[in-house]
Design an enzyme around this catalytic site. Structure first.
Site, PDB file in Angstrom:
ATOM      1  CD  GLN A 130      39.211  -5.350 -13.446  1.00 44.43           C
ATOM      2  OE1 GLN A 130      40.350  -5.365 -13.851  1.00 44.43           O
ATOM      3  NE2 GLN A 130      38.917  -5.346 -12.162  1.00 44.43           N
TER       4      GLN A 130
ATOM      5  CG  ASP B 235      35.574  -4.608  -9.801  1.00 43.66           C
ATOM      6  OD1 ASP B 235      36.761  -4.609 -10.153  1.00 43.66           O
ATOM      7  OD2 ASP B 235      35.218  -4.442  -8.633  1.00 43.66           O
ATOM      8  CB  THR B 236      34.106  -3.513 -16.368  1.00 43.07           C
ATOM      9  OG1 THR B 236      35.525  -3.369 -16.542  1.00 43.07           O
ATOM     10  CG2 THR B 236      33.561  -2.239 -15.778  1.00 43.07           C
ATOM     11  CB  VAL B 237      33.758  -8.687 -18.062  1.00 37.11           C
ATOM     12  CG1 VAL B 237      33.843  -9.314 -16.685  1.00 37.11           C
ATOM     13  CG2 VAL B 237      32.296  -8.498 -18.452  1.00 37.11           C
TER      14      VAL B 237
END
Length: 564
Positions: A458, A376-378
């Site tokens: 994401q 998970d990322t932004v």
């Protein structure tokens, strides 16, 4: 056709924070300009920022409004996201950037923490949570620091380092409304809190999941950010803060030491590139999967999409088959090029891409038995009034990373090292000082020698898939950013809520598409329209002829793009 439904709560689709509650924070955070709600498609001629969280976007907008450049804006945005979006980002994680000036002179920063010098404690398998998943150092802060140095040197940056971290400090100290996204992920992991002690102690309020909009303060994290602001970014690795972190890591049971922190350096490198529709797509070097996104787009370049209706069965089939071919190469080759030979130039060469494109049968789907990688990322980005651009992704790997806080810093450490393999035949096998494979790949499209599109998303394995859809819609079908981001998307492979290697497609793609793709051999799973499984991309498009910048963040989230 095998067609099954997969639904998720609308709460996950709504995502983050309600605009109506933003203005109430103005007295708490006086240095952030709280603009009135704006249309989801932002437009400007002077500059733009985008991110998945309202308060972070506002912080970046304030930087641009006060004369700051694109790099300074993303430093402010990212720092705020590390406070307000702790389930997907944080100071104890990694980060990646693509930076360009107005003339298309681009460079990348890959902030990837490396494995410790001593890896003797690992055999069998690597834990995905807990102290032993804290297996790599965190290069996020060094990424910000190196970007700041580039800002000063190449973009006449005038903002002080401490001023760019001040909004994040205030948010941590004075509090902010808890987002619906954070509440969802707390509830989703509630039964696992025994393996996430830092989440349980740090993000539950009186032992309970907070309600969306409830004010949440992080005084310990505020003090940590203050140290970084006052003492500089390398204090995280070699100074007073580094000593605190080294002790906290040791006490927690991580193998990382003070020496491992001191060895951590984000890498400034030239970008990888591939030609597409008269322009050039850019990405970070391995061990990121940017090469995978570029290979997909290079394969699609060999097809005339003007003859393929957007959203048709042919459209989705072609994209999915290109994804499969590139993912096979990714799993075979992509790792730290300091340890293994990654044939980047060959994989992106015209001859190889021609060969790959010829493998696609438009009537028959290839089988798909490959392993899904999660994370998970932004995504965030900025363009300033001079045309300088910054495209960035940050991550703690799994939601909530390792689940362990480091000492009294108020900071979760990531678990990216869990993506290493203990298989001696794997190119991504664990080795001392090695950087792990990374799914993150922010991007930039250069046209006529200037930055034309900033993009990223994401979504781990979903990133190249989402970007293939977004980029073709932006470039080939000339859609505006909001329309391109809102259209139905797909996800090939397993997810956290569906363990089948099926082709997951949003319901609003239409039943005719599902039926036809099933006939071609795709195992189909229907997911809700605007599903969070389809990723949360953002995009900024620069139209030099019209002297207009447009941008949006995925309507599946509550993110926003704001123009100056």
């Amino acid at each position: 056709m095998k067609n099954s439904k997969l639904d998720l709560s609308s709460q996950t689709r709504r995502g983050f924070i309600q605009t109506s509650g933003i203005a109430a924070l103005a007295p708490l955070i006086p240095n952030i300009a709280f603009a009135q709600p704006s249309p989801a498609l932002a437009s400007s001629s002077k500059g733009m920022v985008t991110s998945p969280h309202e308060l972070a976007t506002q912080a970046g907008l304030k930087v641009l409004q006060s004369g700051g450049n694109a790099i300074e804006a993303v430093i402010a945005i990212s720092s705020c996201l590390s406070v307000t979006y702790p389930h997907f980002s944080g100071y104890g994680g990694d980060a990646f950037m693509i930076i360009s000036d107005a003339n298309g002179k681009a460079q990348t920063i890959s902030g990837i923490g490396q494995a410790p010098q001593d890896i003797s404690g690992y055999s069998g398998s690597i834990p995905f949570r807990g102290p032993k998943s804290m297996l790599t150092s965190a290069a996020y802060v060094d990424t910000l620091g190196k970007a700041y140095e580039i800002s000063k040197k190449d973009m006449q940056g005038k903002k002080s380092w401490s001023s760019l971290l001040t909004p994040a400090i205030k948010l941590a100290k004075d509090g902010f409304p808890v987002s619906e996204s954070e509440v969802f992920w707390l509830n989703f992991r509630l039964k696992e809190m025994g393996s996430l002690p830092g989440v349980e102690s740090g993000y539950l309020i009186n032992g309970k999941v907070p309600t969306p909009g409830e004010i949440f303060k992080q005084p310990k994290l505020a003090k940590t950010i203050e140290m970084i602001a006052e003492r500089g970014h390398r204090d995280f690795y070699e100074g007073k803060l580094a000593a605190i972190l080294a002790k906290g890591l040791k006490d927690a049971g991580s193998p990382l030491t003070a020496r491992d922190l001191a060895l951590t350096q984000a890498q400034i490198e030239p970008p990888l590139s591939v030609a597409y529709r008269g322009g050039t797509l850019l990405g970070n070097q391995p061990p990121t999967q940017a090469i995978t996104t570029l290979e997909i787009m290079g394969i699609l370049e060999r097809f005339d999409l003007s003859k393929i209706p957007e959203g048709s069965p042919d459209y989705y089939h072609l994209l999915v088959e290109a994804v499969k071919l590139a993912f096979i190469d990714r799993n075979k080759y992509v790792a730290d090029p300091k340890f293994v030979d990654v044939p980047s130039q060959r994989l992106l060469s015209n001859a190889y891409l021609d060969q790959q494109a010829k493998k696609i049968n438009m009537q028959t789907a290839m089988p798909w038995p490959y392993v899904y990688k999660q994370g998970d990322t932004v995504y965030l980005a900025a363009v300033d009034s001079k045309g300088n651009c910054a495209s960035m992704l940050t991550t703690v790997y799994y939601d909530w990373g390792s689940g362990v806080q480091v000492g009294d810093t108020g900071m979760l450490w990531h678990n990216r090292g869990a993506s290493f393999s203990l298989d001696p035949k794997s190119p991504n096998r664990l080795e001392s000082g090695k950087r792990p494979f990374h799914t993150l790949n922010p991007g930039m499209y250069i046209k006529d020698g200037r930055p034309a599109i900033l993009y990223g998303t994401q979504g781990a394995d979903g990133q190249p898939q989402t970007l293939a859809a977004v980029l073709t819609r932006l470039i080939d079908y000339k859609m505006d950013p909001l329309t391109a981001l809102a259209k139905p998307r797909f996800l090939l492979g397993k997810t956290f809520s569906d363990t089948r290697d099926s082709l997951k497609l949003e319901k609003d793609a239409g039943q005719e598409v599902f039926v036809e793709l099933g006939k071609r051999g795709h195992e189909m799973s229907e997911i809700t329209a605007q599903s969070p499984l389809a990723g949360h991309p953002g995009a900024i498009v620069i139209d030099y002829q019209a002297k207009k910048i447009t941008g949006a963040h995925d309507p599946r989230s509550d993110g926003r793009a704001l123009g100056v």
